[in-house]
Structures are given as C-alpha cells and as structure tokens.
Design a protein around this motif. Structure first.
Motif, PDB file in Angstrom:
ATOM      1  N   LEU A   1       8.700   2.077  43.729  1.00  0.00           N
ATOM      2  CA  LEU A   1       9.272   1.883  42.389  1.00  0.00           C
ATOM      3  C   LEU A   1      10.465   2.805  42.153  1.00  0.00           C
ATOM      4  O   LEU A   1      11.449   2.408  41.534  1.00  0.00           O
ATOM      5  CB  LEU A   1       8.211   2.120  41.317  1.00  0.00           C
ATOM      6  CG  LEU A   1       7.300   0.945  41.013  1.00  0.00           C
ATOM      7  CD1 LEU A   1       6.119   1.392  40.173  1.00  0.00           C
ATOM      8  CD2 LEU A   1       8.068  -0.166  40.307  1.00  0.00           C
ATOM      9  N   ALA A   2      10.368   4.019  42.656  1.00  0.00           N
ATOM     10  CA  ALA A   2      11.439   4.995  42.446  1.00  0.00           C
ATOM     11  C   ALA A   2      12.672   4.714  43.308  1.00  0.00           C
ATOM     12  O   ALA A   2      13.788   5.018  42.898  1.00  0.00           O
ATOM     13  CB  ALA A   2      10.922   6.406  42.749  1.00  0.00           C
ATOM     14  N   GLU A   3      12.489   4.138  44.488  1.00  0.00           N
ATOM     15  CA  GLU A   3      13.598   4.049  45.447  1.00  0.00           C
ATOM     16  C   GLU A   3      14.180   2.658  45.673  1.00  0.00           C
ATOM     17  O   GLU A   3      15.375   2.542  45.938  1.00  0.00           O
ATOM     18  CB  GLU A   3      13.150   4.615  46.791  1.00  0.00           C
ATOM     19  CG  GLU A   3      12.860   6.102  46.738  1.00  0.00           C
ATOM     20  CD  GLU A   3      12.447   6.679  48.085  1.00  0.00           C
ATOM     21  OE1 GLU A   3      12.580   6.011  49.124  1.00  0.00           O
ATOM     22  OE2 GLU A   3      11.977   7.833  48.084  1.00  0.00           O
ATOM     23  N   LEU A   4      13.380   1.618  45.605  1.00  0.00           N
ATOM     24  CA  LEU A   4      13.885   0.297  45.969  1.00  0.00           C
ATOM     25  C   LEU A   4      14.745  -0.320  44.872  1.00  0.00           C
ATOM     26  O   LEU A   4      14.461  -0.145  43.682  1.00  0.00           O
ATOM     27  CB  LEU A   4      12.725  -0.651  46.284  1.00  0.00           C
ATOM     28  CG  LEU A   4      11.935  -0.357  47.549  1.00  0.00           C
ATOM     29  CD1 LEU A   4      10.806  -1.372  47.701  1.00  0.00           C
ATOM     30  CD2 LEU A   4      12.817  -0.355  48.779  1.00  0.00           C
ATOM     31  N   PRO A   5      15.755  -1.097  45.262  1.00  0.00           N
ATOM     32  CA  PRO A   5      16.547  -1.817  44.259  1.00  0.00           C
ATOM     33  C   PRO A   5      15.745  -2.980  43.672  1.00  0.00           C
ATOM     34  O   PRO A   5      14.758  -3.431  44.253  1.00  0.00           O
ATOM     35  CB  PRO A   5      17.756  -2.329  45.064  1.00  0.00           C
ATOM     36  CG  PRO A   5      17.319  -2.329  46.478  1.00  0.00           C
ATOM     37  CD  PRO A   5      16.262  -1.280  46.624  1.00  0.00           C
ATOM     38  N   ASP A   6      16.176  -3.468  42.521  1.00  0.00           N
ATOM     39  CA  ASP A   6      15.505  -4.593  41.861  1.00  0.00           C
ATOM     40  C   ASP A   6      15.428  -5.828  42.754  1.00  0.00           C
ATOM     41  O   ASP A   6      14.495  -6.617  42.640  1.00  0.00           O
ATOM     42  CB  ASP A   6      16.231  -4.981  40.570  1.00  0.00           C
ATOM     43  CG  ASP A   6      15.791  -4.162  39.375  1.00  0.00           C
ATOM     44  OD1 ASP A   6      14.785  -3.430  39.478  1.00  0.00           O
ATOM     45  OD2 ASP A   6      16.464  -4.253  38.334  1.00  0.00           O
ATOM     46  N   GLU A   7      16.397  -6.009  43.626  1.00  0.00           N
ATOM     47  CA  GLU A   7      16.459  -7.209  44.468  1.00  0.00           C
ATOM     48  C   GLU A   7      15.530  -7.137  45.681  1.00  0.00           C
ATOM     49  O   GLU A   7      15.442  -8.092  46.449  1.00  0.00           O
ATOM     50  CB  GLU A   7      17.900  -7.440  44.960  1.00  0.00           C
ATOM     51  CG  GLU A   7      18.909  -7.623  43.852  1.00  0.00           C
ATOM     52  CD  GLU A   7      19.337  -6.305  43.195  1.00  0.00           C
ATOM     53  OE1 GLU A   7      19.806  -6.356  42.054  1.00  0.00           O
ATOM     54  OE2 GLU A   7      19.192  -5.231  43.810  1.00  0.00           O
ATOM     55  N   ALA A   8      14.838  -6.027  45.850  1.00  0.00           N
ATOM     56  CA  ALA A   8      13.977  -5.835  47.016  1.00  0.00           C
ATOM     57  C   ALA A   8      12.684  -6.626  46.896  1.00  0.00           C
ATOM     58  O   ALA A   8      12.202  -6.902  45.805  1.00  0.00           O
ATOM     59  CB  ALA A   8      13.662  -4.355  47.195  1.00  0.00           C
ATOM     60  N   ARG A   9      12.153  -6.958  48.056  1.00  0.00           N
ATOM     61  CA  ARG A   9      10.840  -7.610  48.152  1.00  0.00           C
ATOM     62  C   ARG A   9       9.972  -6.757  49.067  1.00  0.00           C
ATOM     63  O   ARG A   9      10.405  -6.306  50.107  1.00  0.00           O
ATOM     64  CB  ARG A   9      10.968  -9.013  48.704  1.00  0.00           C
ATOM     65  CG  ARG A   9       9.597  -9.662  48.946  1.00  0.00           C
ATOM     66  CD  ARG A   9       9.709 -11.110  49.250  1.00  0.00           C
ATOM     67  NE  ARG A   9       9.510 -11.821  47.983  1.00  0.00           N
ATOM     68  CZ  ARG A   9       9.137 -13.084  47.912  1.00  0.00           C
ATOM     69  NH1 ARG A   9       8.952 -13.785  48.986  1.00  0.00           N
ATOM     70  NH2 ARG A   9       8.964 -13.651  46.742  1.00  0.00           N
ATOM     71  N   VAL A  10       8.726  -6.576  48.645  1.00  0.00           N
ATOM     72  CA  VAL A  10       7.747  -5.819  49.422  1.00  0.00           C
ATOM     73  C   VAL A  10       6.652  -6.788  49.843  1.00  0.00           C
ATOM     74  O   VAL A  10       6.133  -7.538  49.015  1.00  0.00           O
ATOM     75  CB  VAL A  10       7.141  -4.664  48.593  1.00  0.00           C
ATOM     76  CG1 VAL A  10       6.050  -3.952  49.368  1.00  0.00           C
ATOM     77  CG2 VAL A  10       8.235  -3.687  48.168  1.00  0.00           C
ATOM     78  N   VAL A  11       6.307  -6.768  51.120  1.00  0.00           N
ATOM     79  CA  VAL A  11       5.203  -7.578  51.625  1.00  0.00           C
ATOM     80  C   VAL A  11       4.146  -6.618  52.151  1.00  0.00           C
ATOM     81  O   VAL A  11       4.442  -5.743  52.963  1.00  0.00           O
ATOM     82  CB  VAL A  11       5.662  -8.546  52.742  1.00  0.00           C
ATOM     83  CG1 VAL A  11       4.469  -9.288  53.332  1.00  0.00           C
ATOM     84  CG2 VAL A  11       6.700  -9.520  52.210  1.00  0.00           C
ATOM     85  N   ALA A  12       2.932  -6.787  51.663  1.00  0.00           N
ATOM     86  CA  ALA A  12       1.806  -5.948  52.079  1.00  0.00           C
ATOM     87  C   ALA A  12       0.833  -6.792  52.892  1.00  0.00           C
ATOM     88  O   ALA A  12       0.411  -7.859  52.434  1.00  0.00           O
ATOM     89  CB  ALA A  12       1.106  -5.359  50.863  1.00  0.00           C
TER      90      ALA A  12
END
Length: 126
Positions: A73-84
């Motif tokens: 939340l602190a580092e990624l840009p709004d356009e980022a996608r995270v896959v877990a």
C-alpha cells in the motif's frame, strides 16, 4: 517469474534470500529456456523499493501478508496489480480469482484496494 514472462510482463524479476531456492529458481528458468530473459536476485523483499513495479506476484505464508499489505500500500502505484498464490490477503477484496484449493490465486488492483481502505477508514469511529 517464468510464467509472468510468458504472459508478457517485463521485466520479470524474482527476489529470494534463501541461496538454495535462488539456485533452484535459476536452474528451472535455464532448463525451461528462459535464461537471460528472467532474473532472480538475492535481495530482501522488505528492503526492495517496489514503487516502480506494476505487476507483483507473491507466494508467501499467511503470517507475512498483513505486513506485506502495508508495504505494498505504501509503495505501489495505483495502476499496480498484485497476485497472491495459495493464500489471499486477509483484509483485501480481490478483483478476481482463478483456480481453487492449493492452486488458487487472487488478483488485487491497488486502486481498488486503496479505495476500500479509505472507505473503511472514513466509516470507522475516531
């Protein structure tokens, strides 16, 4: 990382501290024909700045997810996608999911995660 590369994500970089897992990852990439196309670096994920990453794939234990969520939340840009893979982020609502059981993955769009976090913060008593 190899699968991310196959899906067109560039650069495809993995971080690993365990030297054995690092060797295994490089070996598997070489064996699959992706040597020089993907990278595995011996770095501490907690010390890597992720602010220029737009696609992040994590395969980590559930106990690590809450502090990792704060870092992302602190580092990624709004356009980022995270896959877990295998374990979801407990406090995030996924944008989409794929698979089931041990083969399940959850995708999160950071813009939506932030929007939900902001709504929850605004609705909570002070």
């Amino acid at each position: 990382v190899v699968e991310a590369y196959k899906q067109g994500l560039r650069p495809a970089v993995g971080y690993e501290l365990n030297p054995w897992l690092l060797c295994l990852s490089n070996y598997r990439a070489w064996k699959a024909g992706y040597r020089g196309k993907v990278s595995f670096l011996k770095k501490d994920l907690w010390k890597v700045n992720l602010s220029d990453c737009y696609n992040v794939i994590v395969f980590l234990a559930p106990s690590v997810k809450p502090p990792l969520a704060a870092k992302l939340l602190a580092e990624l840009p709004d356009e980022a996608r995270v896959v877990a893979g295998r374990f979801p982020f407990p406090s995030w609502t996924p944008t989409s999911t794929l698979g089931q059981g041990l083969e399940q993955a959850w995708a999160y769009d950071m813009k939506e995660v932030r929007r939900a976090a902001q709504s929850n913060a605004e609705g909570s008593p002070v």
